[in-house]
Design a protein around this motif. Structure first.
Motif, PDB file in Angstrom:
ATOM      1  N   SER A  22      40.025  42.736  26.614  1.00 48.67           N
ATOM      2  CA  SER A  22      39.968  41.483  26.926  1.00 48.67           C
ATOM      3  C   SER A  22      41.031  40.378  27.207  1.00 48.67           C
ATOM      4  O   SER A  22      41.900  40.787  26.696  1.00 48.67           O
ATOM      5  CB  SER A  22      38.531  41.007  26.011  1.00 48.67           C
ATOM      6  N   ALA A  23      40.567  39.117  27.405  1.00 50.89           N
ATOM      7  CA  ALA A  23      41.389  37.884  27.519  1.00 50.89           C
ATOM      8  C   ALA A  23      42.542  38.242  28.250  1.00 50.89           C
ATOM      9  O   ALA A  23      43.786  37.748  27.667  1.00 50.89           O
ATOM     10  CB  ALA A  23      41.672  37.779  25.793  1.00 50.89           C
ATOM     11  N   PHE A  24      42.770  39.010  29.361  1.00 49.96           N
ATOM     12  CA  PHE A  24      44.012  39.038  30.158  1.00 49.96           C
ATOM     13  C   PHE A  24      43.777  38.370  31.474  1.00 49.96           C
ATOM     14  O   PHE A  24      42.696  38.177  31.834  1.00 49.96           O
ATOM     15  CB  PHE A  24      44.217  40.481  30.379  1.00 49.96           C
ATOM     16  N   HIS A  25      45.043  38.079  32.027  1.00 47.67           N
ATOM     17  CA  HIS A  25      45.106  37.109  33.164  1.00 47.67           C
ATOM     18  C   HIS A  25      46.587  37.403  33.794  1.00 47.67           C
ATOM     19  O   HIS A  25      47.520  37.259  33.191  1.00 47.67           O
ATOM     20  CB  HIS A  25      44.873  35.955  32.955  1.00 47.67           C
ATOM     21  N   PRO A  26      46.867  37.782  34.921  1.00 46.21           N
ATOM     22  CA  PRO A  26      45.944  37.856  35.811  1.00 46.21           C
ATOM     23  C   PRO A  26      45.030  39.323  35.881  1.00 46.21           C
ATOM     24  O   PRO A  26      45.294  40.154  34.982  1.00 46.21           O
ATOM     25  CB  PRO A  26      46.765  37.868  37.452  1.00 46.21           C
ATOM     26  N   PRO A  27      44.256  39.609  36.711  1.00 45.79           N
ATOM     27  CA  PRO A  27      43.678  40.851  36.554  1.00 45.79           C
ATOM     28  C   PRO A  27      44.314  42.218  37.229  1.00 45.79           C
ATOM     29  O   PRO A  27      43.408  42.890  37.643  1.00 45.79           O
ATOM     30  CB  PRO A  27      42.378  40.499  37.709  1.00 45.79           C
ATOM     31  N   ASP A  28      45.399  42.020  37.449  1.00 45.66           N
ATOM     32  CA  ASP A  28      46.358  43.477  37.790  1.00 45.66           C
ATOM     33  C   ASP A  28      46.515  44.114  36.269  1.00 45.66           C
ATOM     34  O   ASP A  28      47.252  44.041  35.293  1.00 45.66           O
ATOM     35  CB  ASP A  28      47.632  43.086  38.162  1.00 45.66           C
ATOM     36  N   ILE A  29      45.357  45.062  36.268  1.00 44.94           N
ATOM     37  CA  ILE A  29      45.393  46.153  35.021  1.00 44.94           C
ATOM     38  C   ILE A  29      45.069  47.565  35.566  1.00 44.94           C
ATOM     39  O   ILE A  29      44.193  47.627  36.327  1.00 44.94           O
ATOM     40  CB  ILE A  29      44.411  45.406  33.877  1.00 44.94           C
ATOM     41  N   ASN A  30      45.344  48.478  34.640  1.00 40.55           N
ATOM     42  CA  ASN A  30      44.811  49.576  34.709  1.00 40.55           C
ATOM     43  C   ASN A  30      44.635  50.445  33.478  1.00 40.55           C
ATOM     44  O   ASN A  30      45.404  50.020  32.498  1.00 40.55           O
ATOM     45  CB  ASN A  30      46.002  50.683  35.291  1.00 40.55           C
ATOM     46  N   ILE A  31      43.504  50.998  33.127  1.00 36.16           N
ATOM     47  CA  ILE A  31      43.307  51.516  31.834  1.00 36.16           C
ATOM     48  C   ILE A  31      43.101  53.082  31.795  1.00 36.16           C
ATOM     49  O   ILE A  31      42.229  53.449  32.744  1.00 36.16           O
ATOM     50  CB  ILE A  31      41.844  50.845  31.013  1.00 36.16           C
ATOM     51  N   ASP A  32      43.688  53.818  31.165  1.00 37.52           N
ATOM     52  CA  ASP A  32      43.248  55.317  31.140  1.00 37.52           C
ATOM     53  C   ASP A  32      42.940  55.687  29.561  1.00 37.52           C
ATOM     54  O   ASP A  32      43.548  55.226  28.650  1.00 37.52           O
ATOM     55  CB  ASP A  32      44.765  56.035  31.226  1.00 37.52           C
ATOM     56  N   LEU A  33      42.169  56.702  29.428  1.00 34.81           N
ATOM     57  CA  LEU A  33      41.922  57.280  28.454  1.00 34.81           C
ATOM     58  C   LEU A  33      42.491  58.701  28.291  1.00 34.81           C
ATOM     59  O   LEU A  33      42.369  59.445  29.143  1.00 34.81           O
ATOM     60  CB  LEU A  33      40.346  57.273  28.121  1.00 34.81           C
ATOM     61  N   LEU A  34      43.101  59.035  27.159  1.00 37.62           N
ATOM     62  CA  LEU A  34      44.115  60.243  26.959  1.00 37.62           C
ATOM     63  C   LEU A  34      43.564  61.000  25.861  1.00 37.62           C
ATOM     64  O   LEU A  34      43.407  60.509  24.970  1.00 37.62           O
ATOM     65  CB  LEU A  34      45.636  59.727  26.765  1.00 37.62           C
ATOM     66  N   LYS A  35      43.674  62.048  25.897  1.00 36.71           N
ATOM     67  CA  LYS A  35      43.671  63.139  24.996  1.00 36.71           C
ATOM     68  C   LYS A  35      44.852  63.904  24.680  1.00 36.71           C
ATOM     69  O   LYS A  35      45.299  64.511  25.808  1.00 36.71           O
ATOM     70  CB  LYS A  35      42.251  64.089  24.977  1.00 36.71           C
TER      71      LYS A  35
ATOM     72  N   LEU B 213      37.990  44.078  50.075  1.00 33.61           N
ATOM     73  CA  LEU B 213      39.339  44.064  49.670  1.00 33.61           C
ATOM     74  C   LEU B 213      40.004  42.781  49.927  1.00 33.61           C
ATOM     75  O   LEU B 213      40.866  42.078  49.161  1.00 33.61           O
ATOM     76  CB  LEU B 213      40.167  45.296  50.373  1.00 33.61           C
ATOM     77  N   ILE B 214      39.753  42.260  51.213  1.00 25.17           N
ATOM     78  CA  ILE B 214      40.205  40.808  51.528  1.00 25.17           C
ATOM     79  C   ILE B 214      39.585  39.864  50.525  1.00 25.17           C
ATOM     80  O   ILE B 214      40.327  38.875  49.912  1.00 25.17           O
ATOM     81  CB  ILE B 214      39.883  40.677  53.037  1.00 25.17           C
ATOM     82  N   SER B 215      38.487  39.957  49.929  1.00 25.10           N
ATOM     83  CA  SER B 215      37.737  39.110  49.186  1.00 25.10           C
ATOM     84  C   SER B 215      38.313  39.127  47.811  1.00 25.10           C
ATOM     85  O   SER B 215      38.673  38.141  47.237  1.00 25.10           O
ATOM     86  CB  SER B 215      36.329  39.176  49.252  1.00 25.10           C
ATOM     87  N   PHE B 216      38.400  40.350  47.320  1.00 26.06           N
ATOM     88  CA  PHE B 216      39.248  40.462  45.891  1.00 26.06           C
ATOM     89  C   PHE B 216      40.464  40.048  46.087  1.00 26.06           C
ATOM     90  O   PHE B 216      41.020  39.418  45.227  1.00 26.06           O
ATOM     91  CB  PHE B 216      39.151  42.033  45.739  1.00 26.06           C
ATOM     92  N   ALA B 217      41.501  40.099  47.120  1.00 26.32           N
ATOM     93  CA  ALA B 217      42.757  39.640  47.162  1.00 26.32           C
ATOM     94  C   ALA B 217      42.784  38.083  46.967  1.00 26.32           C
ATOM     95  O   ALA B 217      43.453  37.429  46.617  1.00 26.32           O
ATOM     96  CB  ALA B 217      43.400  40.280  48.522  1.00 26.32           C
ATOM     97  N   LEU B 218      41.749  37.529  48.040  1.00 26.50           N
ATOM     98  CA  LEU B 218      41.664  35.988  47.887  1.00 26.50           C
ATOM     99  C   LEU B 218      41.427  35.758  46.587  1.00 26.50           C
ATOM    100  O   LEU B 218      41.827  34.571  45.975  1.00 26.50           O
ATOM    101  CB  LEU B 218      40.640  35.557  49.033  1.00 26.50           C
ATOM    102  N   PHE B 219      40.272  36.297  45.819  1.00 26.21           N
ATOM    103  CA  PHE B 219      39.837  35.946  44.549  1.00 26.21           C
ATOM    104  C   PHE B 219      40.999  36.033  43.495  1.00 26.21           C
ATOM    105  O   PHE B 219      41.191  35.107  42.786  1.00 26.21           O
ATOM    106  CB  PHE B 219      38.816  36.829  44.044  1.00 26.21           C
ATOM    107  N   CYS B 220      41.865  37.009  43.714  1.00 26.97           N
ATOM    108  CA  CYS B 220      43.072  37.214  42.762  1.00 26.97           C
ATOM    109  C   CYS B 220      44.143  35.924  43.016  1.00 26.97           C
ATOM    110  O   CYS B 220      44.604  35.316  42.132  1.00 26.97           O
ATOM    111  CB  CYS B 220      43.781  38.567  43.203  1.00 26.97           C
ATOM    112  N   VAL B 221      44.333  35.539  44.181  1.00 26.98           N
ATOM    113  CA  VAL B 221      45.144  34.524  44.567  1.00 26.98           C
ATOM    114  C   VAL B 221      44.652  33.363  43.898  1.00 26.98           C
ATOM    115  O   VAL B 221      45.272  32.538  43.320  1.00 26.98           O
ATOM    116  CB  VAL B 221      45.464  34.210  45.964  1.00 26.98           C
ATOM    117  N   ILE B 222      43.400  33.021  44.028  1.00 29.12           N
ATOM    118  CA  ILE B 222      42.876  31.888  43.260  1.00 29.12           C
ATOM    119  C   ILE B 222      42.833  31.919  42.054  1.00 29.12           C
ATOM    120  O   ILE B 222      43.128  30.698  41.414  1.00 29.12           O
ATOM    121  CB  ILE B 222      41.201  31.647  43.793  1.00 29.12           C
ATOM    122  N   CYS B 223      42.831  32.947  41.138  1.00 28.88           N
ATOM    123  CA  CYS B 223      42.819  32.947  39.931  1.00 28.88           C
ATOM    124  C   CYS B 223      44.104  32.659  39.644  1.00 28.88           C
ATOM    125  O   CYS B 223      44.434  32.126  38.319  1.00 28.88           O
ATOM    126  CB  CYS B 223      42.388  34.544  39.325  1.00 28.88           C
TER     127      CYS B 223
END
Length: 116
Positions: A47-60, A4-14
């Protein structure tokens, strides 16, 4: 915790590297040509989004489809990201299938258009 810390650091760098927001491009399609009553796979490629703060749901019909699988977050050149979410389904006439994408607190929905 270390991951989690590594991912957070990765996001800050991005965010530091790119410094701007890129809205996602979304494609909703099926693995096989759509046929009512035949098993298939519903796919939402974002695709082609930045930053990586994203959530995807498939709905019926407006409700989340359980057991959907999502790929790991990956990045392209220019530090833009992409993800794919998919689920097995059997389309029926009259049902609506949608990919709902939340990026940076902005929601958009993209409906699957069956070519039947």
């Amino acid at each position: 915790m270390k991951a989690l810390i590594s991912f957070a650091l990765f996001c800050v760098i991005c965010v530091t590297v790119q410094g701007k927001v890129s809205s996602p491009k979304v494609q909703v399609y099926t693995h096989f040509p759509g046929e009512y009553g035949k098993p298939n796979t519903l796919i939402c490629h974002v695709s082609a989004f930045h930053p990586p703060d994203i959530n995807i749901d498939l709905l019926k019909d407006g409700k989340v489809i359980p057991d959907a699988q999502q790929t790991d977050l990956a990045f392209e050149k220019g530090w833009q990201f992409h993800l794919t979410k998919s689920v097995s389904f059997t389309p029926q006439k009259g049902e609506a299938y949608t990919c709902k994408v939340r990026h940076m607190d902005k929601d958009n929905s993209y409906q699957w258009e069956p070519n039947m």
